[in-house]
Design a protein around this motif. Structure first.
Motif, mmCIF file in Angstrom:
data_model
loop_
_atom_site.group_PDB
_atom_site.id
_atom_site.type_symbol
_atom_site.label_atom_id
_atom_site.label_comp_id
_atom_site.label_asym_id
_atom_site.label_seq_id
_atom_site.Cartn_x
_atom_site.Cartn_y
_atom_site.Cartn_z
ATOM 1 N N UNK B 45 0.965 -1.167 -0.042
ATOM 2 C CA UNK B 45 0.004 -0.044 -0.072
ATOM 3 C C UNK B 45 1.052 1.288 -0.142
ATOM 4 N N UNK B 46 0.594 2.094 -1.132
ATOM 5 C CA UNK B 46 1.521 3.328 -1.140
ATOM 6 C C UNK B 46 0.593 4.607 -0.860
ATOM 7 N N UNK B 47 0.742 5.403 0.129
ATOM 8 C CA UNK B 47 0.056 6.537 0.351
ATOM 9 C C UNK B 47 0.305 7.594 -0.837
ATOM 10 N N UNK B 48 -0.930 7.919 -1.527
ATOM 11 C CA UNK B 48 -0.981 8.859 -2.447
ATOM 12 C C UNK B 48 -1.366 10.097 -2.092
ATOM 13 N N UNK B 49 -2.197 10.294 -1.249
ATOM 14 C CA UNK B 49 -2.724 11.731 -0.871
ATOM 15 C C UNK B 49 -3.527 11.617 0.387
ATOM 16 N N UNK B 50 -3.467 12.682 1.474
ATOM 17 C CA UNK B 50 -4.358 12.681 2.613
ATOM 18 C C UNK B 50 -4.886 14.216 2.551
ATOM 19 N N UNK B 51 -6.016 13.988 3.268
ATOM 20 C CA UNK B 51 -6.916 15.269 3.767
ATOM 21 C C UNK B 51 -7.304 15.460 5.126
ATOM 22 N N UNK B 52 -7.089 16.465 5.791
ATOM 23 C CA UNK B 52 -7.598 16.668 7.052
ATOM 24 C C UNK B 52 -8.947 17.275 6.923
ATOM 25 N N UNK B 53 -9.721 16.831 7.848
ATOM 26 C CA UNK B 53 -11.218 17.205 7.593
ATOM 27 C C UNK B 53 -11.373 18.731 7.702
ATOM 28 N N UNK B 54 -10.488 19.317 8.799
ATOM 29 C CA UNK B 54 -10.761 20.683 9.134
ATOM 30 C C UNK B 54 -10.258 21.622 8.289
ATOM 31 N N UNK B 55 -9.584 21.100 7.392
ATOM 32 C CA UNK B 55 -9.134 22.029 6.163
ATOM 33 C C UNK B 55 -10.166 22.103 4.942
ATOM 34 N N UNK B 56 -10.613 23.313 4.627
ATOM 35 C CA UNK B 56 -11.542 23.327 3.575
ATOM 36 C C UNK B 56 -10.622 23.183 2.075
ATOM 37 N N UNK B 57 -9.640 23.476 2.300
ATOM 38 C CA UNK B 57 -8.558 23.483 1.004
ATOM 39 C C UNK B 57 -8.261 22.075 0.672
ATOM 40 N N UNK B 58 -8.572 21.679 -0.666
ATOM 41 C CA UNK B 58 -8.424 20.259 -1.158
ATOM 42 C C UNK B 58 -6.915 20.235 -1.274
ATOM 43 N N UNK B 59 -6.628 18.824 -0.825
ATOM 44 C CA UNK B 59 -5.126 18.405 -0.966
ATOM 45 C C UNK B 59 -4.741 18.436 -2.582
ATOM 46 N N UNK B 60 -3.674 18.692 -2.795
ATOM 47 C CA UNK B 60 -2.953 18.387 -4.007
ATOM 48 C C UNK B 60 -1.394 17.550 -3.934
ATOM 49 N N UNK B 61 -1.203 16.662 -4.402
ATOM 50 C CA UNK B 61 0.078 16.129 -4.896
ATOM 51 C C UNK B 61 0.553 16.029 -6.094
ATOM 52 N N UNK B 62 1.273 16.528 -6.934
ATOM 53 C CA UNK B 62 1.649 16.619 -8.276
ATOM 54 C C UNK B 62 0.321 16.367 -9.132
ATOM 55 N N UNK B 63 0.260 15.189 -9.737
ATOM 56 C CA UNK B 63 -0.650 15.041 -10.515
ATOM 57 C C UNK B 63 -2.059 14.620 -10.130
ATOM 58 N N UNK B 64 -2.021 14.481 -8.720
ATOM 59 C CA UNK B 64 -3.295 13.904 -7.871
ATOM 60 C C UNK B 64 -3.636 14.853 -6.943
ATOM 61 N N UNK B 65 -5.225 15.201 -7.022
ATOM 62 C CA UNK B 65 -5.743 16.040 -6.320
ATOM 63 C C UNK B 65 -7.123 15.360 -5.856
ATOM 64 N N UNK B 66 -7.676 16.025 -4.865
ATOM 65 C CA UNK B 66 -8.942 15.521 -4.107
ATOM 66 C C UNK B 66 -9.993 16.496 -4.157
ATOM 67 N N UNK B 67 -10.975 16.278 -4.421
ATOM 68 C CA UNK B 67 -12.276 16.815 -4.075
ATOM 69 C C UNK B 67 -12.965 16.502 -3.089
ATOM 70 N N UNK B 68 -12.828 17.275 -1.941
ATOM 71 C CA UNK B 68 -13.367 16.983 -0.528
ATOM 72 C C UNK B 68 -14.624 17.802 -0.247
ATOM 73 N N UNK B 69 -15.716 17.142 -0.144
ATOM 74 C CA UNK B 69 -16.903 17.586 0.192
ATOM 75 C C UNK B 69 -17.520 17.347 1.346
#
Lengths: 114, 119
Positions: B45-69
């Protein structure tokens, strides 16, 4: 070590045989988890260690499953009297105490019970 | 108890194109962490990206990004400029934010999605 090391990589056991799976976490990692991953499924929690203390074993499916981490580093997952339903990949993960930045996983042991 | 749902078992994308992998979760907590992990055939298992729920800004790592709603309890992963090496199983995972240690810090995973990349 540089990563989490698990051995053996593959294990074939006859039904009823006892097996032992080893996990060598990253040096200094306090938290250690074992997960079971059935074919085509996500990993499911088995047990958790903080150093040598097993703080939660609620995910162990039966009393045939036993885990230990006697010196707070290497951990062993033992399965007694293996059954076909035990066939799965067993993953080990470790982290510094909080794990909020994610966990480092090993490559797992694929156990096949025949 | 928290649950994580990945309803798409398989996805396919053309090399260099963009793909979005969906994930929803259910929790009564307000503080938590979300992760996307990649599992290639090597099984690690390789970690791609993480998001902290208290942060409204969506996480981004190079070509990977999230849409956190957060209100919708949705956490999708977008892979841009897909590469052949992106082919793998992808798992969405949840971690409680209420535990600094202990088994409450375990990850709860979805069933995963198999991503194939067409050359």
């Amino acid at each position: 070590g540089a990563g989490v090391s698990q051995s053996p990589r593959y294990k074939v056991a006859k039904r009823g045989q006892d097996v032992a799976l080893r996990c060598d976490p990253i040096s200094g990692h306090v938290s250690l988890f074992w997960y079971q991953q059935a074919l085509g499924q996500g990993p499911e929690f088995l047990t958790y260690f903080q150093n040598e203390a097993q703080l939660d074993k609620s995910g162990l499916p039966s009393d045939r499953f036993f885990a230990e981490r006697p010196e707070g580093s290497v951990s062993t997952l033992k399965i007694q009297r293996t059954q076909q339903e035990d066939s799965a990949v067993y993953l080990c993960a470790s982290s510094y105490i909080t794990g909020v930045y994610g966990y480092t996983f090993g490559s797992g042991t694929r156990l096949t019970v025949v | 108890a928290q649950t994580v749902t990945q309803s798409q078992p398989e996805m396919s994308v053309q090399e260099a194109e963009t793909v979005t992998l969906s994930c929803t979760y259910d929790t009564s907590e307000s503080d938590y962490y979300l992760f996307w992990y990649k599992q290639p055939p090597s099984r690690q298992m390789i970690l791609v990206i993480r998001q902290e729920a208290y942060k409204q800004q969506n996480a981004t790592e190079n070509r990977f990004s999230v849409n956190f709603q957060k209100a919708a309890k949705s956490f999708s992963l977008k892979i841009s400029d897909s590469q052949l090496g992106d082919a793998a199983m992808y798992f969405c995972a949840y971690r409680s934010g209420q535990a600094t240690t202990g088994a409450n810090s375990k990850l709860t995973f979805g069933k995963g999605i198999t991503l194939s990349v067409r050359p």
